[in-house]
Design an enzyme around this catalytic site. Structure first.
Site, PDB file in Angstrom:
ATOM      1  CD  GLU A  92      -4.756   4.240   1.150  1.00  0.00           C
ATOM      2  OE1 GLU A  92      -5.323   5.345   1.211  1.00  0.00           O
ATOM      3  OE2 GLU A  92      -4.100   3.743   2.090  1.00  0.00           O
ATOM      4  CG  ASN A 144      -1.842   1.191   1.276  1.00  0.00           C
ATOM      5  OD1 ASN A 144      -1.477   2.301   0.904  1.00  0.00           O
ATOM      6  ND2 ASN A 144      -3.058   0.970   1.751  1.00  0.00           N
ATOM      7  CG  ASP A 193      -0.626  -4.208   4.244  1.00  0.00           C
ATOM      8  OD1 ASP A 193      -1.191  -3.599   3.329  1.00  0.00           O
ATOM      9  OD2 ASP A 193      -0.242  -3.667   5.302  1.00  0.00           O
TER      10      ASP A 193
END
Length: 279
Positions: free
Chosen positions: A34, A7, A218
């Protein structure tokens, strides 16, 4: 083969960090979340110059996912989860890369709880679980990698008692994650480090990284055949300490080679395909 999820918290603002990490570790496949950039602002030229080809599903200012590969351009299979045509958030992208099916996802945060954002998170989780069932049922080697915004157990959060009413640790979200795993998926980090406190995210506030006050949100989930090939898994936690870095660290797995099929099985499979085509 090394597969990673990261991310980046803004692909253009963190581009130099991303490129530095790619050059140092040379993963074969990378799932990014993101992006926070529309499609026309994705830094394709810089990614290509780093030795990767990519597909991406962007969105202005929010969300956004991408899949990078060193071994040729990923072949897009799907963008967006099925089940809700009105959901236009850029949170899911799926591709074929060689023998693999790779799903890159950015599951909703869901805060504040209770409220509509948390309900959206649970609905999105249900859609992911339904789609994952079709993937695992296909018999293909599949990895579902990304920011799940869920700490599955107390081992995955530095102060569990402080997070009981947070959407990332609510029992409903954790149970949804557990239901997904029950389909036969393997949580790669936990499989390789069953009792370890390993984090993938540290907030920018309250000196969280220096105190190692982290979260594990994650994840890389592997279909049964890929789980058999899992050799190593870890987190490049030092990247979180770099200047102008994301609040997440890259999380990765290493897979051994696919088992060779016997000539007889391959011939039988081809013969069955020919027979089916004649019908």
């Amino acid at each position: 083969m090394r597969i990673a999820t990261y991310n980046v918290n803004g692909v253009n603002g963190r581009l130099q960090v991303l490129l530095r990490w790619l050059a140092l570790t040379e993963p074969d496949i990378v799932c990014l979340q993101e992006l926070k950039a529309p499609d026309d602002r994705f830094p394709e030229a810089a990614i290509n110059a780093a030795g990767y080809q990519a597909i991406w599903h962007g969105q202005k200012s929010w969300n956004g996912v991408a899949i990078l590969a060193r071994c040729g351009k990923p072949i897009e299979r799907r963008r967006g989860l099925p089940g809700d045509p009105e959901d236009v958030h850029s949170r899911y992208l799926e591709a074929e890369i060689g023998e693999l099916i790779v799903g890159c996802l950015y599951l909703p945060n869901g805060n504040p709880w209770p409220g509509p954002k948390f309900e959206y998170k649970l609905r999105w989780f249900e859609r992911l679980t339904a789609h994952a069932k079709t993937l695992i049922g296909s018999g293909s080697p599949v990895v579902l990698a990304g920011d799940y915004n869920v700490m599955p157990t107390e081992l995955d959060v530095y102060k569990p008692e402080r997070w009981v009413d947070d959407a990332l640790f609510r029992i409903e979200a954790r149970e949804a994650y557990a239901r997904l795993l029950k389909q036969g998926w393997t949580d790669a980090i936990r499989a390789r480090h069953p009792g370890a406190r390993i984090y993938t995210f540290w907030d920018y506030f309250r000196n969280a990284y220096a105190r190692n006050a982290g979260l594990r949100i994650d994840h890389l989930l592997l279909s049964p055949d890929l789980a058999k090939r899992l050799k190593a898994a870890g987190v490049d936690g030092d990247v979180r300490g770099w200047e102008k870095t994301s609040d997440h660290a890259p999380t990765w797995i290493e897979l051994g080679p696919a088992p060779k099929r016997s000539p007889r099985k391959t011939a039988v499979k081809k013969a069955r395909k020919k027979t089916a085509a004649k019908r």
